[in-house]
Scaffold this active site. Sequence first.
Site, PDB file in Angstrom:
ATOM      1  N   SER A 188      -4.337  24.978  34.991  1.00 36.19           N
ATOM      2  CA  SER A 188      -4.335  26.405  34.665  1.00 36.19           C
ATOM      3  C   SER A 188      -4.522  26.634  33.167  1.00 36.19           C
ATOM      4  O   SER A 188      -5.552  26.289  32.608  1.00 36.19           O
ATOM      5  CB  SER A 188      -3.028  27.034  35.185  1.00 36.19           C
ATOM      6  OG  SER A 188      -3.030  28.428  35.043  1.00 36.19           O
ATOM      7  N   HIS A 389      -2.952  28.117  43.706  1.00 35.74           N
ATOM      8  CA  HIS A 389      -2.931  27.706  42.306  1.00 35.74           C
ATOM      9  C   HIS A 389      -1.910  26.598  42.015  1.00 35.74           C
ATOM     10  O   HIS A 389      -2.218  25.646  41.283  1.00 35.74           O
ATOM     11  CB  HIS A 389      -2.646  28.922  41.425  1.00 35.74           C
ATOM     12  CG  HIS A 389      -3.054  28.728  39.993  1.00 35.74           C
ATOM     13  ND1 HIS A 389      -4.351  28.463  39.614  1.00 35.74           N
ATOM     14  CD2 HIS A 389      -2.328  28.756  38.849  1.00 35.74           C
ATOM     15  CE1 HIS A 389      -4.412  28.343  38.302  1.00 35.74           C
ATOM     16  NE2 HIS A 389      -3.204  28.517  37.812  1.00 35.74           N
TER      17      HIS A 389
END
Length: 442
Positions: A188, A389
């Site tokens: 990320s 994610h």
Amino acid sequence: RRVHGEVNEKRQTMRVLVLVAVLLFVTVASSVVEEDVTGVNVQLDPDVSRTIAEVIAAKGYPVEAHEISTEDGYILTAFRIPHGRAGKNNAPAPPVLLQHGLLDSSVTWVFNTEEQSLGFILADKGYDVWLLNNRGNKYSLGHKTLTSNKRAFWQFTYDEMAQYDVKANIDYIRAHTGFEKVSYIGHSQGTVQMFAALSLDPKLEDKLVSFVGLGPLISLHQERNWLLRALAGVHFDELVRWFGIESFLIPNSLSSKILPGFCALLSGLCELVVDSFCGWNNGNFNRARMPFMAAQEPGGTSVQNMVHWGQALRTGVFQRFDYGSSENIARYGQKDAPLYAVENLKTLRLPIYLFSGTADLLADEKDVEALMPLLAETTVHESIEGYAHLDFCWAVSANEKVYSKILPFLETSLNNDSTTVRVKQTASALPAVKSYLRTTAI
């Protein structure tokens, strides 16, 4: 149909307003003076009460804590697992750096069991593993001249992480291990930092063996994430700043004592909160670890960094922090915040392997599609079906679906790089190190 649509719109608006109120409460609560609060009386995982160093040591791994100073005075803490459970390697272990994402910490890499966590897997495979922590998270609250209760301490975003933290970590670990190059794995925001750092200084690739990006992104269009769009639309990031709060979701004893018991009783609800932001994990999490997650997460950051993410979400471009026209002129010499020089990414020779997920609501598929043309044609991209994610770090299946592919990529990159050699050093040249095989307050 029209009435039905209006009702749904009102319900969604109400959910957003309620969530904004809850997030404001949690943000304010995390910044108040710590109190002695008794947790819920339920049976919890022993790791809940352990520090990250104790979690690593309890599983039979050596662990060290290193303090790394940046050029602008911040002191970052990195946790090192120098080798696996089988003991030291006969040959020097090549270093691999693991950089967490937004509001996370180094604990994300040791979240699950020894066979399921990337930090442990790499150590057992013969790597020298370095678990990094960005400035302003709960493990990196140090500074040479500032304390974390000063406003000036929190004046940073991922701009400074890219400009200072990436370089400081790489250079320190090169100096300590004697290797001229290191491997880098980011999740990320950890990918944003590296892309930004390489945009600013393409020669940084000369210090890297390879770059693995999990949930990669440089721009945010977020067409599928209605929650983040709604929060950005009401300028929640700037609203928090208006309250005079400089740090964002830094945990304290209040949250660390209450949340684990809450998530032990209502693990599904805790999972739902995570899923709302990051994407539905489709049962990939081990719910038994939710109390541990609640004790360790979020790792925290600055409100200014959250404002920068809000700007990225509203503009959809990869640029430096926008201070407003007058301060932009003073800082950048122009009215608008400058764009990152992404054209530099196209010319990189660095081996890059990116993993995205079809259920990811942060590194949305459209955002990853927009990223790929900016990179060299040799960049490898793989999409994992049903992955959200945080699945790249927390999913119990990540060892099979993702890590099993990272390992041969790292090995091949090392074998193909003839300049990855170990430099002989004297003991006096090595930075100081703290061993945390015993109980520690970290």
